[in-house]
Design an enzyme around this catalytic site. Structure first.
Site, PDB file in Angstrom:
ATOM      1  N   GLY A 341       0.833  -1.189   0.000  1.00  0.00           N
ATOM      2  CA  GLY A 341       0.000   0.000   0.000  1.00  0.00           C
ATOM      3  C   GLY A 341       0.864   1.234   0.000  1.00  0.00           C
ATOM      4  O   GLY A 341       0.637   2.195  -0.732  1.00  0.00           O
ATOM      5  N   ALA A 342       1.916   1.194   0.823  1.00  0.00           N
ATOM      6  CA  ALA A 342       2.883   2.284   0.922  1.00  0.00           C
ATOM      7  C   ALA A 342       4.061   1.781   1.742  1.00  0.00           C
ATOM      8  O   ALA A 342       3.983   0.745   2.393  1.00  0.00           O
ATOM      9  CB  ALA A 342       2.258   3.517   1.571  1.00  0.00           C
ATOM     10  N   MET A 343       5.161   2.526   1.707  1.00  0.00           N
ATOM     11  CA  MET A 343       6.356   2.163   2.461  1.00  0.00           C
ATOM     12  C   MET A 343       6.979   3.407   3.049  1.00  0.00           C
ATOM     13  O   MET A 343       7.218   4.387   2.347  1.00  0.00           O
ATOM     14  CB  MET A 343       7.367   1.429   1.557  1.00  0.00           C
ATOM     15  CG  MET A 343       8.598   0.952   2.285  1.00  0.00           C
ATOM     16  SD  MET A 343       8.212  -0.303   3.546  1.00  0.00           S
ATOM     17  CE  MET A 343       9.598  -0.069   4.659  1.00  0.00           C
ATOM     18  N   GLU A 344       7.271   3.355   4.351  1.00  0.00           N
ATOM     19  CA  GLU A 344       7.612   4.540   5.131  1.00  0.00           C
ATOM     20  C   GLU A 344       9.073   4.952   5.067  1.00  0.00           C
ATOM     21  O   GLU A 344       9.576   5.604   5.996  1.00  0.00           O
ATOM     22  CB  GLU A 344       7.245   4.290   6.596  1.00  0.00           C
ATOM     23  CG  GLU A 344       8.020   3.155   7.275  1.00  0.00           C
ATOM     24  CD  GLU A 344       7.373   1.789   7.124  1.00  0.00           C
ATOM     25  OE1 GLU A 344       7.805   0.854   7.810  1.00  0.00           O
ATOM     26  OE2 GLU A 344       6.435   1.668   6.307  1.00  0.00           O
ATOM     27  N   ASN A 345       9.805   4.626   4.025  1.00  0.00           N
ATOM     28  CA  ASN A 345      11.224   4.955   3.934  1.00  0.00           C
ATOM     29  C   ASN A 345      11.479   6.394   4.396  1.00  0.00           C
ATOM     30  O   ASN A 345      10.810   7.325   3.964  1.00  0.00           O
ATOM     31  CB  ASN A 345      11.702   4.826   2.482  1.00  0.00           C
ATOM     32  CG  ASN A 345      11.181   3.587   1.815  1.00  0.00           C
ATOM     33  OD1 ASN A 345      11.481   2.477   2.201  1.00  0.00           O
ATOM     34  ND2 ASN A 345      10.353   3.792   0.801  1.00  0.00           N
ATOM     35  N   HIS A 377      -0.642   6.910   8.395  1.00  0.00           N
ATOM     36  CA  HIS A 377       0.033   5.676   8.834  1.00  0.00           C
ATOM     37  C   HIS A 377       1.533   5.757   8.574  1.00  0.00           C
ATOM     38  O   HIS A 377       2.355   5.478   9.460  1.00  0.00           O
ATOM     39  CB  HIS A 377      -0.577   4.486   8.096  1.00  0.00           C
ATOM     40  CG  HIS A 377       0.003   3.155   8.467  1.00  0.00           C
ATOM     41  ND1 HIS A 377      -0.619   2.277   9.317  1.00  0.00           N
ATOM     42  CD2 HIS A 377       1.171   2.546   8.097  1.00  0.00           C
ATOM     43  CE1 HIS A 377       0.118   1.198   9.455  1.00  0.00           C
ATOM     44  NE2 HIS A 377       1.216   1.329   8.712  1.00  0.00           N
ATOM     45  N   GLU A 378       1.898   6.147   7.357  1.00  0.00           N
ATOM     46  CA  GLU A 378       3.320   6.173   7.011  1.00  0.00           C
ATOM     47  C   GLU A 378       4.079   7.230   7.802  1.00  0.00           C
ATOM     48  O   GLU A 378       5.223   7.008   8.214  1.00  0.00           O
ATOM     49  CB  GLU A 378       3.488   6.410   5.509  1.00  0.00           C
ATOM     50  CG  GLU A 378       2.797   5.398   4.615  1.00  0.00           C
ATOM     51  CD  GLU A 378       3.028   3.958   5.041  1.00  0.00           C
ATOM     52  OE1 GLU A 378       4.172   3.609   5.396  1.00  0.00           O
ATOM     53  OE2 GLU A 378       2.062   3.183   5.032  1.00  0.00           O
ATOM     54  N   HIS A 381       5.074   6.265  11.219  1.00  0.00           N
ATOM     55  CA  HIS A 381       6.264   5.409  11.235  1.00  0.00           C
ATOM     56  C   HIS A 381       7.560   6.207  11.384  1.00  0.00           C
ATOM     57  O   HIS A 381       8.608   5.616  11.676  1.00  0.00           O
ATOM     58  CB  HIS A 381       6.342   4.598   9.945  1.00  0.00           C
ATOM     59  CG  HIS A 381       5.598   3.300  10.002  1.00  0.00           C
ATOM     60  ND1 HIS A 381       5.749   2.401  11.027  1.00  0.00           N
ATOM     61  CD2 HIS A 381       4.717   2.739   9.134  1.00  0.00           C
ATOM     62  CE1 HIS A 381       4.991   1.340  10.791  1.00  0.00           C
ATOM     63  NE2 HIS A 381       4.351   1.516   9.652  1.00  0.00           N
ATOM     64  N   GLU A 400       4.040  -1.728  13.558  1.00  0.00           N
ATOM     65  CA  GLU A 400       2.880  -1.637  12.682  1.00  0.00           C
ATOM     66  C   GLU A 400       1.602  -1.365  13.463  1.00  0.00           C
ATOM     67  O   GLU A 400       0.702  -0.669  12.985  1.00  0.00           O
ATOM     68  CB  GLU A 400       2.739  -2.905  11.839  1.00  0.00           C
ATOM     69  CG  GLU A 400       3.843  -3.090  10.815  1.00  0.00           C
ATOM     70  CD  GLU A 400       3.908  -1.968   9.776  1.00  0.00           C
ATOM     71  OE1 GLU A 400       2.967  -1.153   9.709  1.00  0.00           O
ATOM     72  OE2 GLU A 400       4.905  -1.918   9.051  1.00  0.00           O
TER      73      GLU A 400
END
Length: 915
Positions: A341-345, A377-378, A381, A400
């Site tokens: 869905g997405a990635m919090e890099n 959400h991201e 993080h 998470e």
């Protein structure tokens, strides 16, 4: 990471069985069908090819273990060069040069670093002239440190470097490697994505990354564990006309003489984990605003020109404010082919297009909500994941779960009129209940030794980690109080986040820091919380208002199921109970053992008790029959006395208690009678979710018609209300959740055959087909009205169309649609599993989808199983589900028995209530 696959949180067709449920059923059968075959394949593919470093099961060599030894601490300096055109071998590749400096922590003669076999090492040596390991003083170390041997282990994915001598603690060393890798389209590691621009006239290639969980090793040799944090320096070489992005800001851009390439140099990436490293090379463009500090939204040029990034830009700043996170810069980028869905890099958050881009002309209200929750959400993080990381994947639920809980707080702050905090009940609490009520569930925090292989790590990205984690942390925040919870975490108070900043921690560290704030509880935070995170499941709390007795029991949907996980706490929890009596809020109680007498809960015959007020606790509630009767009478006479989230709770608890044979099924059905008066979205959504279980079971029996008639009767007041305020469905209400309720009303009205509905929607669809650009159907209602998939420039619109294609009852059309899944030009890889789910949700499509998955299992698993976060996450849940239900054929025996016992009572109830 975002929650992976976001199958719409709002019913497109109310009477449709949820796509995820159907998909679970179909792939579960596939797992059985291929169980032995997969075992043999796994054994073959994981077998070591090294004669020097064998990997027998009994081996105790360091290279045969999945955890790195704690002997070295790295820092990275490397250059990567992705080629966006094919080479002479018709392949897309990338090349890299790596100079890793590591400090020796403990004396060792062994260097282990992760490396994927698909990345070919051109050279792997220490010093070109001497072949010695280079030391921090710039001189070669003694000759006895020469390379003894070098090999690769397939199973544990190590580059193994054995030395003749020992490295010295406190000394720094450099390891130099050159490597070449395939820039594949497998959605993992460093990969390529292809999309069409200029109205489909030109194909574009971009290079992007997805490193979590264990894919960084596909991009470069590294110490690929979350706790092995390091500083990174990663310049990128790329074609002129493209832009390179990374976790940190660009410092310099240098055109290389005589070549049509440029070298972009970034600042050092702050101390982080390998799986948070990110870089993108593309011809995308961006938008920003002066008051947004360093925030930029990147996407395809057409998408930015159409204003699809504006909403994400506008809500990012308030979310950053509520998170108290002040970025120097923050890039957020929408990718056309992205599996998560997405990635919090850190500094470069990557999203699916549907999770970041919003077009008010074509996107529904639900698309907007998805964007605000995913972005929230991201960005949560940034604290819990990036700044402070779990030491190992067994504690993933801490990260998470925190982000999944805080996403509602950030979304609520950005959109204060949407009542976002209530929706955690639907989309996390009840979702967690569904999985955690199976005997195949697992604790929120597992033992380290239970999570070793990459597949076991991927399996941790599941509903328990995300949704149960959110529900349990919400409960903790509530009984501590939100100010205490926030203070225990806050950097400002020199607590948890500050102490572990740029490092890693375990769950115990959090409990100890929350305790230090000075909270007064009967037991320590640690003693209370370990029962909730170290044992699987949750309790059903039963209250007998005749005696005041309150008891708890481990809730399982299948009461005869055998739980194979032992619990040192004997499946008892310390349960905080907030409650009300006949509309009046009472003092909180704690249930600290199996059973106890709480005298205040003994009430007179004209009073009712409602426990788990505002659904703050992670447990279900049952009552004596008299209290159930009084509660349901209150709902039918004046339902607004009971909070909206508790109306949702009553519905869902009752249906699941009935499924577990704890209460009578007709009692559960009675909870839906008050819906004649209900206009709120959350209770209706919960009711339809539970009723869909019955539609699935009885779709081919005489019960189905009676159910349809009952639902048609119950929805009539709601449809009349929305038909009136929306001018015969041509406009939408102003309220956010009212728009969702309108969708529910229209879809039930049409699916139950209310006069005039099909004619109305058919006329809308006919106008659209005659002139698609002039689409008069409101975006909110299109999923209901479409029942055509053509090329769409807006990703959210394509999702509606993909879902709608599965509505047909013509088998050959569904079979043709299934075949499209085999062609990535028609169905993107990221959308394969959800498309199977849409088709499987159709009664006609269920057997077709099963036959398709079974016939094409090898191809589907090869193409999507290894690189698909959604696929691996579903498979992990299915493996547990399979184990739990092996003897009964995935629950079929239980369902058949349940049907035989309850069918006649259900039929008679629906017949009597629909008259």
């Amino acid at each position: 990471m975002g929650k992976g696959y976001y199958i719409s949180k709002h019913l497109a067709t109310a009477a449709m069985v949820l796509a995820t449920i159907a998909l679970v059923t179909i792939i579960a059968l596939s797992v059985v069908y291929n169980r032995e075959k997969s075992k043999n394949t796994a054994k073959f593919s994981n077998a070591t090819t090294s004669p020097v470093f064998p990997t027998p099961k009994t081996s105790n060599e360091p290279w045969d273990k999945y955890r790195l030894p704690d002997t070295l601490s790295p820092q990275y300096n490397m250059t990567l060069w992705p080629r966006l055109v094919k080479n002479a071998n018709e392949m897309y590749i990338f090349t890299g040069i790596s100079r890793v400096m590591f400090t020796c922590v403990k004396k060792t003669d062994l260097i282990l670093s992760h490396s994927n076999k698909k990345t070919k090492k051109k050279h792997s040596y220490f010093n070109k002239k001497t072949s010695n390991l280079k030391c921090n003083a710039g001189n070669s170390v003694n000759v006895n440190l020469r390379l003894f041997t070098l090999n690769y282990t397939t199973e544990t994915q190590y580059l193994v470097i054995q030395l003749e001598g020992k490295l010295k603690p406190g000394k720094d060393y450099w390891l130099y490697t050159e490597f070449t890798g395939k820039l594949a389209d497998d959605l993992e590691g460093f990969y390529r994505s292809e999309y069409m621009e200029d109205g489909g006239k030109s194909e574009k290639i971009i290079a992007i990354t997805q490193m979590q969980a264990t894919y960084a090793r596909k991009a470069f040799p590294c110490f690929d564990e979350p706790g092995m944090k390091a500083v990174f320096h990663i310049p990128l070489i790329h074609d002129l006309g493209t832009t390179a992005l990374s976790n940190s800001q660009e410092i310099k851009n240098v055109i290389i003489d005589g070549m049509a390439i440029t070298r972009t140099i970034f600042g050092p990436i702050k101390r982080t984990s390998t799986n948070l490293i990110a870089f993108v090379v593309s011809d995308f463009t961006y938008i920003n605003a002066k008051d947004k500090k360093g925030v930029r939204i990147w996407a395809r040029k057409r998408a930015i020109e159409d204003g699809q990034g504006d909403y994400a830009l506008n809500i990012t700043q308030p979310i950053l404010e509520v998170n108290s996170y002040p970025p120097v810069f923050l890039d957020q980028i929408a990718l056309p082919d992205f599996n998560s869905g997405a990635m919090e890099n850190w500094g470069l958050v990557t999203y699916r297009e549907t999770a970041l881009l919003y077009d008010p002309r074509t996107s529904a209200n639900g698309n907007k909500q998805r964007i605000v929750t995913v972005v929230s959400h991201e960005l949560a993080h940034m604290w819990f994941r990036n700044l402070v990381t779990v030491k190992w994947w067994n504690d993933l639920g801490l990260n998470e779960g925190f982000a999944s809980y805080v996403e509602y707080l950030g979304a609520d702050y950005a959109e204060p009129t949407w009542n976002m905090k209530d929706q955690i009940i639907l989309y996390d609490l009840q979702r967690a209940f569904a999985v955690d009520s199976l005997s195949s569930s697992h604790p929120l925090s597992r033992k380290e030794e239970e999570v070793n292989t990459p597949s076991e790590m991927s399996e941790m990205f599941n509903t328990i980690s995300y949704s149960k984690g959110a529900a349990v942390l919400k409960m903790l925040s509530e009984f501590l109080t939100e100010p205490v919870f926030s203070k225990g975490l806050s950097v400002r108070f020199t607590n948890y986040l500050k102490q572990f900043a740029f490092g890693s921690s375990v769950h115990l560290d959090l409990w100890l820091h929350l305790q230090k704030v000075g909270v007064k509880l009967l037991y320590s935070v640690h003693k209370i919380m370990k029962r909730w995170i170290l044992q699987m499941g949750f309790p059903v709390v039963t209250i007998d208002t005749r005696t005041g007795n309150v008891s708890q029991k481990h809730f399982l949907l299948e009461t005869e199921a055998v739980v194979d996980r032992k619990s040192e706490f004997n499946y008892e929890w310390f349960v905080p109970i907030k409650w009300m009596k006949k509309g009046q809020v009472q003092d909180q109680l704690w249930l600290l053992q199996k059973s106890a007498i709480h005298k205040p809960m003994k009430v007179s015959k004209n009073e009712w008790v409602l426990a788990n007020l505002h659904v703050l606790g992670y447990f279900r509630v049952n009552y004596d029959l008299g209290n159930w009767d009084r509660l349901l009478s209150q709902l039918e006479s004046n339902h607004q006395v009971i909070p909206v989230v508790n109306r949702t709770q009553i519905l869902d608890d009752a249906f699941n208690l009935a499924r577990a044979s704890i209460i009578n099924i007709t009692l559960a059905l009675r909870t839906t009678k008050y819906l004649l008066h209900e206009q709120e979205y959350i209770p209706w959504e919960a009711a339809l979710h539970d009723l869909n279980y019955f539609f699935q079971l009885f779709d081919r029996s005489e019960v189905y018609g009676a159910m349809q008639a009952y639902l048609k009767k119950q929805v009539k007041p709601l449809s009349e209300y929305f038909g009136t305020i929306s001018s015969n469905w041509t406009t939408v209400p102003s309220g956010h959740t009212d728009q969702f309720t309108q969708i529910i009303a229209l879809s039930i009205v049409c699916s139950t055959g209310v006069e005039g509905c099909r004619e109305l929607t058919s006329s809308w669809l006919k106008k659209w087909m005659q002139n698609p650009p002039n689409n008069e159907i409101h975006p909110n209602l299109r999923s209901t009205v479409y029942c055509m998939f053509q090329k769409a420039t807006v990703a959210a619109e394509a999702v509606k169309l993909r879902s709608a294609l599965a509505c047909t009852k013509v088998p050959w059309l569904l079979n043709r649609y299934l075949e499209y899944i085999m062609n990535p030009e028609k169905i993107c890889k990221q959308d394969a599993t959800s498309t199977i789910g849409y088709i499987a949700s159709n009664i006609i499509g269920q057997p077709l989808a099963w036959d398709f998955v079974r016939a094409n299992w090898d191809y589907i698993f090869k193409l999507y199983g290894t690189g698909s976060f959604t696929f691996s996450r579903l498979i992990s849940d299915l493996k547990r589900f399979q184990k739990d239900n092996a003897e009964t054929g995935f629950g079929s025996g239980t369902q058949i028995k349940w049907l035989e016992e309850k069918k006649e009572a259900i039929l008679q109830w629906f017949l009597s209530e629909s008259a």
